[in-house]
Motif scaffolding. Structure first.
Motif, PDB file in Angstrom:
ATOM      1  N   VAL A   1       0.840  -1.203   0.000  1.00  0.00           N
ATOM      2  CA  VAL A   1       0.000   0.000   0.000  1.00  0.00           C
ATOM      3  C   VAL A   1       0.872   1.249   0.000  1.00  0.00           C
ATOM      4  O   VAL A   1       0.637   2.201  -0.747  1.00  0.00           O
ATOM      5  N   LYS A   2       1.903   1.237   0.805  1.00  0.00           N
ATOM      6  CA  LYS A   2       2.802   2.386   0.900  1.00  0.00           C
ATOM      7  C   LYS A   2       3.488   2.651  -0.426  1.00  0.00           C
ATOM      8  O   LYS A   2       3.667   3.810  -0.829  1.00  0.00           O
ATOM      9  N   GLU A   3       3.860   1.588  -1.144  1.00  0.00           N
ATOM     10  CA  GLU A   3       4.542   1.741  -2.433  1.00  0.00           C
ATOM     11  C   GLU A   3       3.562   1.991  -3.575  1.00  0.00           C
ATOM     12  O   GLU A   3       3.976   2.154  -4.726  1.00  0.00           O
ATOM     13  N   GLY A   4       2.267   1.978  -3.294  1.00  0.00           N
ATOM     14  CA  GLY A   4       1.269   2.258  -4.318  1.00  0.00           C
ATOM     15  C   GLY A   4       0.988   1.082  -5.234  1.00  0.00           C
ATOM     16  O   GLY A   4       0.366   1.247  -6.288  1.00  0.00           O
ATOM     17  N   GLN A   5       1.424  -0.110  -4.859  1.00  0.00           N
ATOM     18  CA  GLN A   5       1.199  -1.278  -5.725  1.00  0.00           C
ATOM     19  C   GLN A   5      -0.212  -1.828  -5.590  1.00  0.00           C
ATOM     20  O   GLN A   5      -0.731  -2.446  -6.526  1.00  0.00           O
ATOM     21  N   ILE A   6      -0.818  -1.656  -4.423  1.00  0.00           N
ATOM     22  CA  ILE A   6      -2.214  -2.043  -4.243  1.00  0.00           C
ATOM     23  C   ILE A   6      -2.918  -0.920  -3.511  1.00  0.00           C
ATOM     24  O   ILE A   6      -2.285  -0.068  -2.877  1.00  0.00           O
ATOM     25  N   LYS A   7      -4.264  -0.920  -3.609  1.00  0.00           N
ATOM     26  CA  LYS A   7      -5.035   0.091  -2.907  1.00  0.00           C
ATOM     27  C   LYS A   7      -5.195  -0.297  -1.452  1.00  0.00           C
ATOM     28  O   LYS A   7      -5.187  -1.472  -1.091  1.00  0.00           O
ATOM     29  N   ARG A   8      -5.332   0.728  -0.609  1.00  0.00           N
ATOM     30  CA  ARG A   8      -5.570   0.458   0.802  1.00  0.00           C
ATOM     31  C   ARG A   8      -6.937  -0.220   0.935  1.00  0.00           C
ATOM     32  O   ARG A   8      -7.948   0.296   0.465  1.00  0.00           O
ATOM     33  N   PRO A   9      -6.984  -1.393   1.533  1.00  0.00           N
ATOM     34  CA  PRO A   9      -8.261  -2.119   1.607  1.00  0.00           C
ATOM     35  C   PRO A   9      -9.259  -1.392   2.495  1.00  0.00           C
ATOM     36  O   PRO A   9      -8.889  -0.774   3.491  1.00  0.00           O
ATOM     37  N   LYS A  10     -10.533  -1.475   2.075  1.00  0.00           N
ATOM     38  CA  LYS A  10     -11.588  -0.924   2.911  1.00  0.00           C
ATOM     39  C   LYS A  10     -11.753  -1.812   4.139  1.00  0.00           C
ATOM     40  O   LYS A  10     -11.344  -2.965   4.147  1.00  0.00           O
TER      41      LYS A  10
ATOM     42  N   ASN B   1      -5.632  -7.679  -3.456  1.00  0.00           N
ATOM     43  CA  ASN B   1      -6.555  -7.628  -4.583  1.00  0.00           C
ATOM     44  C   ASN B   1      -6.004  -6.737  -5.693  1.00  0.00           C
ATOM     45  O   ASN B   1      -5.580  -5.612  -5.447  1.00  0.00           O
ATOM     46  N   ARG B   2      -6.013  -7.272  -6.943  1.00  0.00           N
ATOM     47  CA  ARG B   2      -5.499  -6.512  -8.084  1.00  0.00           C
ATOM     48  C   ARG B   2      -6.578  -6.317  -9.159  1.00  0.00           C
ATOM     49  O   ARG B   2      -6.296  -6.207 -10.345  1.00  0.00           O
TER      50      ARG B   2
END
Length: 576
Positions: free
Chosen positions: A78-87, A116-117
């Motif tokens: 999440v920090k590296e922007g590879q995945i979105k922060r999960p709800k 999730n991608r």
């Protein structure tokens, strides 16, 4: 009891429990589903995700440590922007656990342990997809292709179907690991994880549980990301996950071998039955049939052990009946030619006397006058003759070829779907008013002992109207009123439904999509005609043998149901 012992000690249940798939219409294929082996596969998956397939090892790193590592990895991505922060995914509440977990296992929501991608999918339309086939490999539901230069995903990922009936009926696995270089459309969820083995275990888990609590919609079932993320997952230690996957692969390979073995046995059984029944039909006369039948009857209980084999026996009985090889001929019966001569004379007198008030009688006279001598469908026994179907009929008329207006209550109308295997089916009747009945039946109101014959959808089904019944003739059917003084309506029904008559008739069938018979082709069907007393003997013998077949099938159904229940009981005991 080990999983292998569970399989081997109940082998007769797994291989013997079958479900017979019946298809509508003549020429049913009698397909068999290996219910026992299907149950066994389900059991293997269920034991796997309950921690009962392999032994736990106290030296394994507990699943709680794995959960901590997943949380750290997710935070980094999440920090590296590879995945979105999960709800926010809710904590698992007490009572949500599907079953007790072994020590060192943990419950966790699907969304908290996966990456999730879905946002990287390409929701292309069909036209857009066709233009991009040269650039991307498409994933829908059937897999992917390797070695493509231009791609979106280039690592093993878990793909889970997002919509479709398969989410509920589970006719095929709903998830699998995709490998190679590919892109995915918006009909599948794209899931990453801490390792390929971890994703493999999640795929196994998803395929082992019911997804109905997480599905929305009925006409088009769908499992959205939010719902999927709430699925509780029983998570084993990472080392045990690998042992589970290896054991499942081993046992599924064993199931494959069982299926192959049972399939080979069924195929060999089918060839044997076909060969022996073919010997019956090639018998020269009833005496030789009796000799061949005696050989078969010695092994009756081992030969006719499937619905398909019993159905083939029924077809053979019909074929022997109309070929004159089921009962012996008696020279005292008199020749069928004399019968046909008397029939023609009496029919002519009746038609002449009614032609002025009934146009159908005049039509029958005109058609009969144009007929040529019928060609026998096969070598007939001494004393038999061949006749066109219309020559054996007092009246033969086609239906009113429109769909009748139905009412909630009234006179039942016989449609093609209401006739199967020489009988009427009453499970889906439609009704018409008295006014509709009068108009639809104006050519010839159906009467008891008339035969209804279907020209289409499907063609070649037939049944006799029973006593005390009032029916309306439905679309794509014909009404045959036999000359009952000379033709046994039950024998004529056998002749119209024996397997090779439809084969011969099909040569004249027309239509590019749905094959159907023309009225004239039905009228000119060549029917083998024995003397009347022999017709009666044939009907009695067929009734006797068909009753035997029905008893066999009933016993077979009882045995199959018992085996299936036993297999289910073993499954329940194993997972309890």
């Amino acid at each position: 009891m080990s999983a292998r012992e569970l399989i081997t000690e109940h082998l007769d249940l797994w291989t013997g429990a079958v479900t017979h798939k019946s298809s509508a219409g003549r020429g049913r294929n009698g397909k068999i589903e290996l219910t026992g082996i299907k149950k066994l596969r389900e059991l293997i998956l269920e034991l796997a995700v309950r921690g009962k397939l392999v032994e736990q090892d106290p030296n394994d790193e507990p699943a709680s440590v794995l959960l901590e590592r997943i949380a750290e990895e997710k935070a980094r991505l999440v920090k590296e922007g590879q995945i979105k922060r999960p709800k926010g995914v809710p904590e698992i509440e007490k009572g949500e656990e599907k079953f007790p977990l072994p020590k060192s296992w943990e419950w966790a929501r699907f969304g908290t342990i996966t990456f999730n991608r879905d946002s990287e999918r390409i929701p292309l339309s069909v036209s857009e997809r066709s233009r991009r086939q040269g650039e991307y490999v498409y994933y829908g539901a059937s897999g992917v292709i390797d070695n493509i230069d231009d791609f979106l995903f280039d690592k093993p990922l878990l793909l889970i179907g997002e919509d479709g009936a398969n989410l509920i009926n589970r006719s095929t696995p709903i998830s699998f690991i995709a490998r190679g270089k590919y892109w995915v459309n918006n009909h599948a969820h794209v899931i990453d994880g801490v390792s390929e083995g971890f994703l493999g275990y999640l795929s196994l888990y998803i395929n082992s549980i019911s997804l109905e609590p997480y599905i929305t919609g009925t006409a088009q079932p769908k499992m959205n990301q939010a719902k999927m993320n709430t699925i509780p997952v029983g998570l084993p230690p990472i080392q045990e996950q690998q042992r589970i996957l290896e054991k499942v692969d081993e046992l599924m390979a064993l199931c494959d071998r069982l299926e192959q073995q049972v399939g080979d046995q069924l195929e060999a059984h089918e060839v044997l039955v076909d060969t022996l029944l073919d010997a019956l039909t090639r018998s020269a006369d009833a005496a030789e049939v009796a000799e061949n039948w005696a050989r078969i009857s010695e092994h009756f209980d081992t030969l006719f052990t499937t619905e398909a084999s019993i159905d083939k026996l029924k077809q053979t009985i019909l074929q022997l009946a109309v070929m004159g090889r089921l009962v012996p001929q008696d020279p005292d019966d008199g020749p069928a030619e004399s019968l046909l001569t008397r029939l023609a004379s009496e029919r002519q007198i009746w038609l002449d006397s009614h032609k002025d008030e009934n146009p159908e009688c005049a039509t029958m006279l005109r058609k009969l006058k144009k007929l040529r001598t019928p060609k026998p469908p096969f070598d007939l026994p001494r004393g038999w003759a061949a006749a066109h179907l219309i020559q054996l009929s007092k009246i033969l008329v086609d239906c009113h070829n429109k769909t009748a207006p139905y009412v909630d209550e009234g006179i039942p109308i016989i449609r093609t779907s209401n006739i199967r295997e020489r009988s009427f089916r009453f499970d889906d009747l439609k009704y018409v008013s008295e006014e509709t009945y009068q108009y639809w039946s104006r050519r010839c109101p159906p009467e008891p002992k008339d035969i209804i014959f279907t020209r289409e959808a499907p063609m070649g089904e037939a049944a006799i109207i029973p006593e005390g019944a009032k029916w309306c003739l439905g679309q794509r059917t014909m009404l045959i009123r036999p000359m009952l003084e000379h033709i046994n309506e039950e024998y004529l029904l056998l002749a119209l439904t024996e397997p090779h008559l439809l084969e011969r008739a099909s040569e004249k069938a027309i239509g590019s999509t749905v094959k159907h018979l023309r009225v004239g082709d039905v009228e000119r069907l060549a029917i083998p005609v024995p003397p009347l007393v022999e017709q009666n003997r044939i009907v009695d013998k067929v009734d006797e043998l068909m009753a035997l077949c029905d008893q066999l099938k009933a016993r077979l159904g009882e045995v199959g149901e018992t085996r299936t229940q036993l297999a289910e009981a073993v499954v329940e005991q194993a997972v309890s």
